[in-house]
Design a protein around this motif. Structure first.
Motif, mmCIF file in Angstrom:
data_model
loop_
_atom_site.group_PDB
_atom_site.id
_atom_site.type_symbol
_atom_site.label_atom_id
_atom_site.label_comp_id
_atom_site.label_asym_id
_atom_site.label_seq_id
_atom_site.Cartn_x
_atom_site.Cartn_y
_atom_site.Cartn_z
ATOM 1 N N GLY A 1 0.808 -1.203 0.000
ATOM 2 C CA GLY A 1 0.000 0.000 0.000
ATOM 3 C C GLY A 1 0.849 1.263 0.000
ATOM 4 N N LEU A 2 1.920 1.242 0.783
ATOM 5 C CA LEU A 2 2.803 2.416 0.844
ATOM 6 C C LEU A 2 3.413 2.692 -0.521
ATOM 7 N N LEU A 3 3.896 1.637 -1.159
ATOM 8 C CA LEU A 3 4.538 1.796 -2.465
ATOM 9 C C LEU A 3 3.543 2.306 -3.498
ATOM 10 N N LEU A 4 2.368 1.697 -3.536
ATOM 11 C CA LEU A 4 1.348 2.139 -4.483
ATOM 12 C C LEU A 4 0.990 3.597 -4.213
ATOM 13 N N SER A 5 0.931 3.948 -2.944
ATOM 14 C CA SER A 5 0.494 5.286 -2.569
ATOM 15 C C SER A 5 1.452 6.390 -3.028
ATOM 16 N N VAL A 6 2.746 6.164 -2.859
ATOM 17 C CA VAL A 6 3.680 7.220 -3.271
ATOM 18 C C VAL A 6 3.789 7.314 -4.792
ATOM 19 N N LEU A 7 3.324 6.258 -5.474
ATOM 20 C CA LEU A 7 3.362 6.277 -6.932
ATOM 21 C C LEU A 7 2.086 6.850 -7.536
ATOM 22 N N GLU A 8 1.140 7.166 -6.640
ATOM 23 C CA GLU A 8 -0.158 7.635 -7.128
ATOM 24 C C GLU A 8 -0.051 8.965 -7.871
ATOM 25 N N SER A 9 0.819 9.816 -7.368
ATOM 26 C CA SER A 9 0.898 11.155 -7.961
ATOM 27 C C SER A 9 1.853 11.232 -9.148
ATOM 28 N N GLY A 10 2.392 10.094 -9.563
ATOM 29 C CA GLY A 10 3.276 10.092 -10.728
ATOM 30 C C GLY A 10 4.382 9.061 -10.596
ATOM 31 N N PRO A 11 5.028 8.711 -11.721
ATOM 32 C CA PRO A 11 6.068 7.680 -11.734
ATOM 33 C C PRO A 11 7.289 8.098 -10.922
ATOM 34 N N LEU A 12 7.920 7.114 -10.304
ATOM 35 C CA LEU A 12 9.157 7.328 -9.558
ATOM 36 C C LEU A 12 10.063 6.120 -9.789
ATOM 37 N N HIS A 13 11.367 6.325 -9.650
ATOM 38 C CA HIS A 13 12.249 5.170 -9.662
ATOM 39 C C HIS A 13 12.456 4.693 -8.224
ATOM 40 N N GLY A 14 12.964 3.454 -8.081
ATOM 41 C CA GLY A 14 13.048 2.806 -6.781
ATOM 42 C C GLY A 14 13.664 3.639 -5.676
ATOM 43 N N TYR A 15 14.792 4.232 -5.995
ATOM 44 C CA TYR A 15 15.495 5.022 -4.988
ATOM 45 C C TYR A 15 14.634 6.192 -4.517
#
Lengths: 113, 113
Positions: free
Chosen positions: B12-26
Motif C-alpha cells: 500500500g505504501l509503495l502504491l500510494s507514493v506512486l499515485e501522484s506520478g512515476p518514480l524510480h526505486g530510490y
DNA sequence: TACCTATAGATCGGCAGCCAACCTATTGGC
DNA sequence: GCCAATAGGTTGGCTGCCGATCTATAGGTA
C-alpha cells in the motif's frame, strides 16, 4: 482478520484486554474478538506462547485458579506491564500516524487561497 | 521505524507514493521517508523485490529511463494498481479501527443519556 | 454407560515477509 | 585515482503468527 495482520502489535492487544482485570487465555481470545467487533480472531497457537512470553518478560503474572476439578490459568498485568502498555499505545499512535500520512496524505487545502 | 513494522502494508505504501506520478526505486524510498516525516525508513532489500512483485501482479508497470549513461527504472501505477490502492486503504482503515478499539477503547459515555 | 461438543491449556513445524549483507555500475568532488 | 552518493539487484536468515495436534474436564443426550 487474523493476528498475522497485527504482527508486532499483538503484545499490546493482550496487555490491553488485561488492563481492566485478570483473564484466562481462552477469555483473552473472546475479549479481543468482542472489543474489535468480531474483526480480530486470535488463535490459541498465537496467544498461549505470547502470554507466556509476556510473563517471562515480567509484564504479566499468572495464577492457576481451580474451578472444581478444572484449572484455569489467569493472567494479570504487573506494574511493568502497565508501563509497557502505555508504551505500546504510544508506539501504535506513532505507527498509524506514519503509515497514515503516506497512505492517505491530507488532500491538502494547498491549492492556494 | 523500519519496514518490519509495516509488515503487510508495504504494498500500500509503495502504491500510494506512486499515485501522484512515476518514480524510480530510490526515489520511492525518499518519498516514503519524507511523507512520513522521516519515520519510515525502507531498505533497498525491501523495496526492489516488492516493486518487482507488484509489477508481476500487474499493479505497476516499469520503464527504463536513460539519464545519460545512467539507467533508472521508473515505476508507474496501472489501473489495477489504482484499484488495489483503494482496496489497501480500505483494509488499512478497517485494520486501524479494529486494533484501535482493542488498544484504546473509548472511555465510553456509556452512562446513559 | 458411552459419546460428542465446548471449554481450556499447551507445543511445534511451517511459512510469509522484511532485512542485512553483498555485488555491480555511473557521476562527481578532491 | 579514489571515495562517496546515487541507482539497481539478489539471497540467506530471522521473527513471529498459524495450523495441526495432543491432553483433559464439564455438560448434554441417548
Amino acid at each position: 482478520m487474523k493476528a498475522s495482520a497485527v504482527r508486532g502489535h499483538l503484545d499490546g492487544l493482550l496487555l490491553s484486554v488485561l488492563e481492566s482485570g485478570p483473564l484466562h487465555g481462552y477469555a483473552v481470545i473472546t475479549a479481543v474478538q468482542e472489543r474489535s467487533n468480531g474483526v480480530l480472531e486470535l488463535r490459541k497457537g498465537t496467544i498461549y506462547p505470547a502470554l507466556n512470553k509476556l510473563e517471562r518478560l515480567g509484564l504479566l503474572r499468572s495464577v492457576w485458579e481451580a474451578d472444581g476439578e478444572r484449572r484455569r490459568r489467569c493472567y494479570e498485568l504487573t506494574d511493568a506491564g502497565r508501563r509497557s502498555l502505555a508504551e505500546e499505545r504510544s508506539v501504535w499512535r506513532e505507527f498509524t500516524a506514519a503509515i497514515g500520512s503516506v497512505l492517505e496524505p491530507a488532500p491538502g487545502p494547498g491549492h492556494a487561497t
